[in-house]
Design a protein around this motif. Structure first.
Motif, PDB file in Angstrom:
ATOM      1  N   UNK A  49      41.839  39.744  28.884  1.00  0.00           N
ATOM      2  CA  UNK A  49      43.240  40.096  29.126  1.00  0.00           C
ATOM      3  C   UNK A  49      44.156  39.459  28.085  1.00  0.00           C
ATOM      4  N   UNK A  50      43.889  38.194  27.764  1.00  0.00           N
ATOM      5  CA  UNK A  50      44.707  37.508  26.766  1.00  0.00           C
ATOM      6  C   UNK A  50      44.578  38.186  25.407  1.00  0.00           C
ATOM      7  N   UNK A  51      43.363  38.603  25.064  1.00  0.00           N
ATOM      8  CA  UNK A  51      43.160  39.292  23.789  1.00  0.00           C
ATOM      9  C   UNK A  51      43.954  40.589  23.695  1.00  0.00           C
ATOM     10  N   UNK A  52      44.011  41.337  24.795  1.00  0.00           N
ATOM     11  CA  UNK A  52      44.785  42.584  24.791  1.00  0.00           C
ATOM     12  C   UNK A  52      46.271  42.304  24.622  1.00  0.00           C
ATOM     13  N   UNK A  53      46.775  41.293  25.329  1.00  0.00           N
ATOM     14  CA  UNK A  53      48.196  40.958  25.214  1.00  0.00           C
ATOM     15  C   UNK A  53      48.509  40.464  23.815  1.00  0.00           C
ATOM     16  N   UNK A  54      47.623  39.672  23.232  1.00  0.00           N
ATOM     17  CA  UNK A  54      47.827  39.180  21.868  1.00  0.00           C
ATOM     18  C   UNK A  54      47.921  40.342  20.878  1.00  0.00           C
ATOM     19  N   UNK A  55      47.035  41.310  21.036  1.00  0.00           N
ATOM     20  CA  UNK A  55      47.070  42.471  20.142  1.00  0.00           C
ATOM     21  C   UNK A  55      48.390  43.225  20.283  1.00  0.00           C
ATOM     22  N   UNK A  56      48.873  43.394  21.519  1.00  0.00           N
ATOM     23  CA  UNK A  56      50.156  44.071  21.731  1.00  0.00           C
ATOM     24  C   UNK A  56      51.309  43.281  21.113  1.00  0.00           C
ATOM     25  N   UNK A  57      51.274  41.953  21.245  1.00  0.00           N
ATOM     26  CA  UNK A  57      52.334  41.122  20.678  1.00  0.00           C
ATOM     27  C   UNK A  57      52.324  41.190  19.156  1.00  0.00           C
ATOM     28  N   UNK A  58      51.156  41.144  18.564  1.00  0.00           N
ATOM     29  CA  UNK A  58      51.073  41.220  17.108  1.00  0.00           C
ATOM     30  C   UNK A  58      51.578  42.575  16.604  1.00  0.00           C
ATOM     31  N   UNK A  59      51.231  43.645  17.327  1.00  0.00           N
ATOM     32  CA  UNK A  59      51.731  44.958  16.949  1.00  0.00           C
ATOM     33  C   UNK A  59      53.238  45.048  17.085  1.00  0.00           C
ATOM     34  N   UNK A  60      53.784  44.488  18.163  1.00  0.00           N
ATOM     35  CA  UNK A  60      55.232  44.507  18.352  1.00  0.00           C
ATOM     36  C   UNK A  60      55.931  43.707  17.257  1.00  0.00           C
ATOM     37  N   UNK A  61      55.389  42.544  16.906  1.00  0.00           N
ATOM     38  CA  UNK A  61      55.995  41.725  15.857  1.00  0.00           C
ATOM     39  C   UNK A  61      55.980  42.458  14.516  1.00  0.00           C
ATOM     40  N   UNK A  62      54.900  43.146  14.232  1.00  0.00           N
ATOM     41  CA  UNK A  62      54.818  43.896  12.980  1.00  0.00           C
ATOM     42  C   UNK A  62      55.825  45.045  12.964  1.00  0.00           C
ATOM     43  N   UNK A  63      55.929  45.779  14.063  1.00  0.00           N
ATOM     44  CA  UNK A  63      56.891  46.881  14.123  1.00  0.00           C
ATOM     45  C   UNK A  63      58.327  46.366  14.052  1.00  0.00           C
ATOM     46  N   UNK A  64      58.598  45.246  14.715  1.00  0.00           N
ATOM     47  CA  UNK A  64      59.943  44.676  14.689  1.00  0.00           C
ATOM     48  C   UNK A  64      60.304  44.227  13.281  1.00  0.00           C
ATOM     49  N   UNK A  65      59.366  43.651  12.583  1.00  0.00           N
ATOM     50  CA  UNK A  65      59.619  43.221  11.195  1.00  0.00           C
ATOM     51  C   UNK A  65      59.945  44.428  10.316  1.00  0.00           C
ATOM     52  N   UNK A  66      59.183  45.503  10.448  1.00  0.00           N
ATOM     53  CA  UNK A  66      59.441  46.690   9.634  1.00  0.00           C
ATOM     54  C   UNK A  66      60.804  47.297   9.968  1.00  0.00           C
ATOM     55  N   UNK A  67      61.170  47.281  11.258  1.00  0.00           N
ATOM     56  CA  UNK A  67      62.470  47.822  11.655  1.00  0.00           C
ATOM     57  C   UNK A  67      63.609  47.032  11.030  1.00  0.00           C
ATOM     58  N   UNK A  68      63.525  45.712  11.084  1.00  0.00           N
ATOM     59  CA  UNK A  68      64.596  44.881  10.548  1.00  0.00           C
ATOM     60  C   UNK A  68      64.664  44.970   9.022  1.00  0.00           C
ATOM     61  N   UNK A  69      63.517  45.072   8.372  1.00  0.00           N
ATOM     62  CA  UNK A  69      63.532  45.225   6.918  1.00  0.00           C
ATOM     63  C   UNK A  69      64.144  46.564   6.500  1.00  0.00           C
TER      64      UNK A  69
END
Length: 216
Positions: free
Chosen positions: A191-211
């Motif tokens: 479960x932790x691994x799945x949440x980590x993957x979702x968080x990493x994906x969200x952080x990457x998408x958020x970074x691209x949006x702000x850039x």
């Protein structure tokens, strides 16, 4: 035999081993129940918060929505770190926008992942050491029982089987403590691994949006 009689037949070392196994069992079950409840809430909140954030009209609205929906504060630190202004004159403000965002999002993500991993070390420790603690109790119990029988001067199956059987209970107790901890560690880790993957994906998408928003 009730627990009081069982402990009453043991010396200080055997009693200490039994109490240690009891504390390990209680600690691991507390972590299992707490982490299971936390991860269940976090998984549900992640889906709602992520969807609501990307449907918001602006970054400020998205931050407000995440604050309302993210009860375990998993997405919130990422959004707040990305939108925070780095004071000028600090090394944190050095480099271009891409480097700054990478730095702050990485630091925020590490903090969230540390929170998600809380308790996993205890489960791993209990799962790997409890069988050996129980085995120590068994070996010591058998030694203590044989010394008592030798001192009595009379040896028979009746006098050996009882104390040795009581000592072997410690091995079973060690396994009973270790097995739930190992299973819980593996299940919660998925479960932790799945949440980590979702968080990493969200952080990457958020970074691209702000850039993209920062480009002239």
């Amino acid at each position: 035999m009730n627990p009081a009689d069982f402990l009453g037949h043991r010396d200080a070392v055997g009693t200490a081993v039994a109490l240690l196994l009891l504390m390990m069992s209680v600690g691991s079950w507390v972590v299992l129940l707490w982490k299971g409840w936390l991860l269940k809430r976090a998984s549900a909140d992640m889906g709602r918060s992520t969807m609501a954030f990307w449907q918001a009209a602006s970054l400020e609205d998205g931050l407000t929505v995440v604050r309302a929906l993210d009860r375990e504060a998993l997405l919130l630190p990422l959004v707040e770190a990305a939108l925070a202004k780095t004071p000028a004159g600090h090394l944190g403000a050095a480099g271009d926008k891409s480097q700054q965002l990478t730095r702050v999002l990485r630091d925020a993500l590490h903090g969230v992942l540390h929170k998600l991993q809380a308790g996993q070390v205890l489960l791993a420790t209990v799962g790997s050491t409890a069988p050996f603690v129980g085995l120590l109790g068994t070996v010591w119990g058998i030694y203590h029982a044989l010394m008592g029988i030798a001192g009595a001067g009379q040896v028979s199956i009746d006098k050996i089987s009882g104390p040795v059987g009581e000592a072997l209970i410690m091995t079973a107790a060690g396994l009973a403590v270790a097995i739930p901890a190992v299973l819980g560690y593996n299940i919660l880790g998925r479960f932790i691994g799945r949440i980590e993957a979702d968080l990493e994906g969200f952080a990457r998408d958020l970074r691209e949006l702000l850039l993209t928003a920062a480009k002239p």
